[in-house]
Design a protein around this motif. Structure first.
Motif, PDB file in Angstrom:
ATOM      1  N   PRO A 111      78.510  68.458  11.308  1.00 28.78           N
ATOM      2  CA  PRO A 111      79.203  67.468  12.143  1.00 28.78           C
ATOM      3  C   PRO A 111      78.303  66.985  13.275  1.00 28.78           C
ATOM      4  N   GLY A 112      78.293  65.689  13.489  1.00 29.70           N
ATOM      5  CA  GLY A 112      77.407  65.080  14.475  1.00 29.70           C
ATOM      6  C   GLY A 112      76.200  64.434  13.862  1.00 29.70           C
ATOM      7  N   LEU A 113      75.836  64.835  12.641  1.00 30.47           N
ATOM      8  CA  LEU A 113      74.711  64.204  11.958  1.00 30.47           C
ATOM      9  C   LEU A 113      75.008  62.748  11.648  1.00 30.47           C
ATOM     10  N   ASP A 114      76.275  62.444  11.367  1.00 25.42           N
ATOM     11  CA  ASP A 114      76.643  61.065  11.063  1.00 25.42           C
ATOM     12  C   ASP A 114      76.395  60.143  12.248  1.00 25.42           C
ATOM     13  N   THR A 115      76.729  60.610  13.454  1.00 26.29           N
ATOM     14  CA  THR A 115      76.501  59.784  14.639  1.00 26.29           C
ATOM     15  C   THR A 115      75.021  59.536  14.866  1.00 26.29           C
ATOM     16  N   LEU A 116      74.188  60.561  14.658  1.00 24.05           N
ATOM     17  CA  LEU A 116      72.742  60.383  14.799  1.00 24.05           C
ATOM     18  C   LEU A 116      72.204  59.346  13.827  1.00 24.05           C
ATOM     19  N   VAL A 117      72.669  59.382  12.587  1.00 20.82           N
ATOM     20  CA  VAL A 117      72.180  58.435  11.582  1.00 20.82           C
ATOM     21  C   VAL A 117      72.587  57.012  11.953  1.00 20.82           C
ATOM     22  N   VAL A 118      73.836  56.824  12.366  1.00 20.29           N
ATOM     23  CA  VAL A 118      74.290  55.482  12.735  1.00 20.29           C
ATOM     24  C   VAL A 118      73.532  54.976  13.953  1.00 20.29           C
ATOM     25  N   GLN A 119      73.302  55.854  14.937  1.00 20.08           N
ATOM     26  CA  GLN A 119      72.554  55.421  16.113  1.00 20.08           C
ATOM     27  C   GLN A 119      71.104  55.094  15.770  1.00 20.08           C
ATOM     28  N   ALA A 120      70.509  55.833  14.823  1.00 19.30           N
ATOM     29  CA  ALA A 120      69.158  55.491  14.387  1.00 19.30           C
ATOM     30  C   ALA A 120      69.132  54.125  13.712  1.00 19.30           C
ATOM     31  N   ALA A 121      70.149  53.838  12.895  1.00 17.24           N
ATOM     32  CA  ALA A 121      70.235  52.515  12.274  1.00 17.24           C
ATOM     33  C   ALA A 121      70.404  51.428  13.326  1.00 17.24           C
ATOM     34  N   CYS A 122      71.152  51.721  14.391  1.00 21.84           N
ATOM     35  CA  CYS A 122      71.319  50.745  15.468  1.00 21.84           C
ATOM     36  C   CYS A 122      69.990  50.469  16.172  1.00 21.84           C
ATOM     37  N   ARG A 123      69.199  51.516  16.389  1.00 22.16           N
ATOM     38  CA  ARG A 123      67.897  51.310  17.028  1.00 22.16           C
ATOM     39  C   ARG A 123      66.980  50.485  16.128  1.00 22.16           C
ATOM     40  N   GLY A 124      67.034  50.749  14.824  1.00 23.36           N
ATOM     41  CA  GLY A 124      66.235  49.941  13.909  1.00 23.36           C
ATOM     42  C   GLY A 124      66.659  48.483  13.915  1.00 23.36           C
ATOM     43  N   ALA A 125      67.989  48.238  13.929  1.00 26.33           N
ATOM     44  CA  ALA A 125      68.477  46.857  13.977  1.00 26.33           C
ATOM     45  C   ALA A 125      68.099  46.184  15.288  1.00 26.33           C
ATOM     46  N   MET A 126      68.130  46.943  16.390  1.00 19.86           N
ATOM     47  CA  MET A 126      67.749  46.366  17.678  1.00 19.86           C
ATOM     48  C   MET A 126      66.267  45.992  17.692  1.00 19.86           C
ATOM     49  N   ALA A 127      65.428  46.819  17.037  1.00 19.23           N
ATOM     50  CA  ALA A 127      64.005  46.488  16.949  1.00 19.23           C
ATOM     51  C   ALA A 127      63.791  45.210  16.150  1.00 19.23           C
ATOM     52  N   LEU A 128      64.540  45.048  15.062  1.00 22.50           N
ATOM     53  CA  LEU A 128      64.401  43.845  14.244  1.00 22.50           C
ATOM     54  C   LEU A 128      64.869  42.605  15.002  1.00 22.50           C
ATOM     55  N   THR A 129      65.977  42.709  15.722  1.00 22.71           N
ATOM     56  CA  THR A 129      66.430  41.554  16.492  1.00 22.71           C
ATOM     57  C   THR A 129      65.477  41.238  17.643  1.00 22.71           C
ATOM     58  N   THR A 130      64.803  42.256  18.177  1.00 22.50           N
ATOM     59  CA  THR A 130      63.787  41.988  19.199  1.00 22.50           C
ATOM     60  C   THR A 130      62.638  41.176  18.615  1.00 22.50           C
ATOM     61  N   VAL A 131      62.211  41.548  17.411  1.00 27.90           N
ATOM     62  CA  VAL A 131      61.173  40.761  16.721  1.00 27.90           C
ATOM     63  C   VAL A 131      61.678  39.354  16.445  1.00 27.90           C
ATOM     64  N   GLY A 132      62.949  39.240  16.048  1.00 27.70           N
ATOM     65  CA  GLY A 132      63.513  37.920  15.797  1.00 27.70           C
ATOM     66  C   GLY A 132      63.540  37.051  17.028  1.00 27.70           C
ATOM     67  N   ARG A 133      63.880  37.640  18.192  1.00 28.79           N
ATOM     68  CA  ARG A 133      63.862  36.859  19.427  1.00 28.79           C
ATOM     69  C   ARG A 133      62.447  36.415  19.770  1.00 28.79           C
ATOM     70  N   GLY A 134      61.476  37.298  19.532  1.00 28.44           N
ATOM     71  CA  GLY A 134      60.087  36.892  19.771  1.00 28.44           C
ATOM     72  C   GLY A 134      59.671  35.741  18.870  1.00 28.44           C
TER      73      GLY A 134
END
Length: 493
Positions: A111-134
């Motif tokens: 329990p709690g591993l699911d939250t870590l995985v989702v938050q890691a996916a969120c960080r990856g998506a945020m990195a991609l949107t940062t590249v998109g803004r650039g």
């Protein structure tokens, strides 16, 4: 010398404390005037799992996934004879089933591993949107934006990780033609045990036609609604009493399918994403329309539709719909009590005038899909339950409405034993909604469907308009499609 220093400090501390109290009271007054935000902030560390432990748990899954992907690549593209290709494909299917079962056991045991995985996916998506803004800024700076598309899209690109993940999924899914939910249609199926469906249509599979007598009956009703043989989502609405003492009980099931392609059943992936972003969905509009129609059928004036007290219970997606209706201003339903079962609604706040209980199994991964860990809040009562792992399908078991029905029964039993705790007081408040021996009930079943849009999918740059109002959404059209999502009642409503 030391005594002199202590005397000076003793003189300064009271004055400093008084100033702090004065500043604190002023800041408290400012906070009281400030409108309460709709969402909770994210926490960086979910539950109590260390990152190294999460990596150890996920490493076997990563190896299995890599092996399956490599074998699939070989079976699909390598020039192999059928006698060799077919055994490889059979082995891939067998390993895929083993991988699914292994994944379920891994997440169930941690329990709690699911939250870590989702938050890691969120960080990856945020990195991609940062590249998109650039990229958009570069187009604007270099003059490669003659139509102004990049300048219009740049302010709409989200800056937060979760909004980046879900917003990108909704935009890309719409551009690919997956999400094609159109106009919402609501029709009654059963009223007081008698079918009112149109000729040639029926509502088979609905077995619990009586009104609920407690929370466990509402949970059992939701479990029964999943088996209704209908093209759309079926909800149950019960009117209790007459006149000024009338109140309403609503049971809403959760997601019908996770296939990204839209079907006539609106309890789908598109509704999940839109509700996670705070955008109106087909299920939310359909639930409001069905409840309002039931109220009008019982003689409620149109001006009083938003004043009738409502007790709602929702499983999974149904709980998210209920939480979203709490944050609507003006309110479309006067929800006074809400019970959510396995709902990813930790981001959403509950108003102070609403009594809410959130029931979450420790091993259920669905409540963590909003990237928020479980927290102790003062706006709802959070009830957890630790489950023993079954032999097969542990995650299905953890999120099953049948399992949550058992948990609700345990909660009611506990509330009867300890009626003066928080859970006991909330249970007593909910019990006032159910019918007494001398009160009458009217039971309605409604089907909620959506049309499937047939025109060509929009371009990707035309699907970000919905992000402009994610924080405080209005009734927006489907991103990229011109027809607006609305309510279209069938002729028999």
């Amino acid at each position: 010398m030391a005594r002199r220093v202590r005397e000076i400090v003793s003189r300064l501390i009271p004055a400093r404390s008084e100033a702090h109290r004065r500043d604190g009271s002023e800041s408290a007054a400012r906070r009281a005037r400030r409108p309460q935000p709709m969402y909770y902030g994210a926490r960086r560390v979910p539950e109590t799992m260390w990152l190294i432990d999460a990596m150890d748990a996920l490493m076997p899954l990563a190896r299995s996934m890599t092996t399956i992907a490599f074998m699939s690549l070989v079976a699909d593209h390598a020039p192999l004879p059928p006698a060799i290709r077919q055994p490889i494909q059979s082995r891939i299917r067998a390993q895929g089933e083993e991988f699914i079962e292994q994944s379920q056991k891994t997440f169930f045991n941690h329990p709690g591993l699911d939250t870590l995985v989702v938050q890691a996916a969120c960080r990856g998506a945020m990195a991609l949107t940062t590249v998109g803004r650039g990229y958009l800024r570069a187009r604007i700076a270099l003059g490669f934006d003659p139509k102004g598309t990049a300048a219009q899209t740049l302010p709409l690109v989200p800056h937060r990780g979760y909004e980046s993940l879900m917003g990108s999924y909704l935009a890309i899914g719409t551009a690919l033609g997956w999400f094609r939910g159109g106009r919402v249609r609501v029709r009654p199926l059963v009223r007081n045990g008698e079918s009112v469906a149109a000729a040639g249509e029926s509502a088979l599979g609905i077995r619990r036609l009586q009104g609920p007598r407690g929370l466990v009956d509402m949970a059992a009703d939701i479990d029964d609604l999943y088996w209704a043989q209908s093209q759309g989502a079926v909800i149950k609405i019960t009117a209790v009493g007459k006149g000024a003492s009338r109140r309403w009980i609503v049971s809403v099931p959760g997601t019908d399918h996770v296939d990204p392609h839209s079907t006539p059943n609106p309890a789908d992936t598109e509704t999940n994403i839109r509700e996670m972003l705070g955008l109106p969905s087909a299920m939310r509009l359909g639930v409001v329309a069905a409840v309002h129609h039931a109220m009008r059928s019982e003689g409620v004036d149109k001006r009083d539709l938003a004043r009738e007290p409502v007790l709602m219970m929702g499983h999974s997606q149904g709980g998210v719909v209920g939480l979203a209706l709490l944050g609507r201003h003006p309110r479309e339903l006067n929800i006074r009590g809400l019970v959510t079962l396995g709902t990813p609604g930790r981001r959403l706040r509950v108003p102070r005038d609403v009594t809410a209980i959130a029931i979450e199994h420790d091993q259920d991964i669905v409540p963590s899909l909003d990237a928020r860990p479980r927290r102790g809040t003062n706006d709802r009562i959070v009830i957890g339950r630790f489950l023993n792992r079954p032999r097969v399908g542990p995650l299905y078991y953890a999120h099953s409405s049948t399992t949550y029905t058992e948990t609700v029964e345990l909660m009611e039993r506990r509330a009867r034993v300890a009626p003066y705790g928080k859970t006991g007081r909330a249970w007593q408040f909910f019990s006032e909604f159910f019918a007494s021996a001398e009160e009458t009930q009217a039971i309605y079943f409604y089907e909620i469907r959506q049309d499937i849009l047939t025109q060509s999918a929009p371009a990707i740059e035309d699907t970000f308009d919905f992000l402009a109002d994610v924080r405080s959404p209005d009734d927006l059209p489907i991103p990229g499609f011109t027809p607006q999502r609305g309510i279209n009642h069938d002729s028999n409503i």
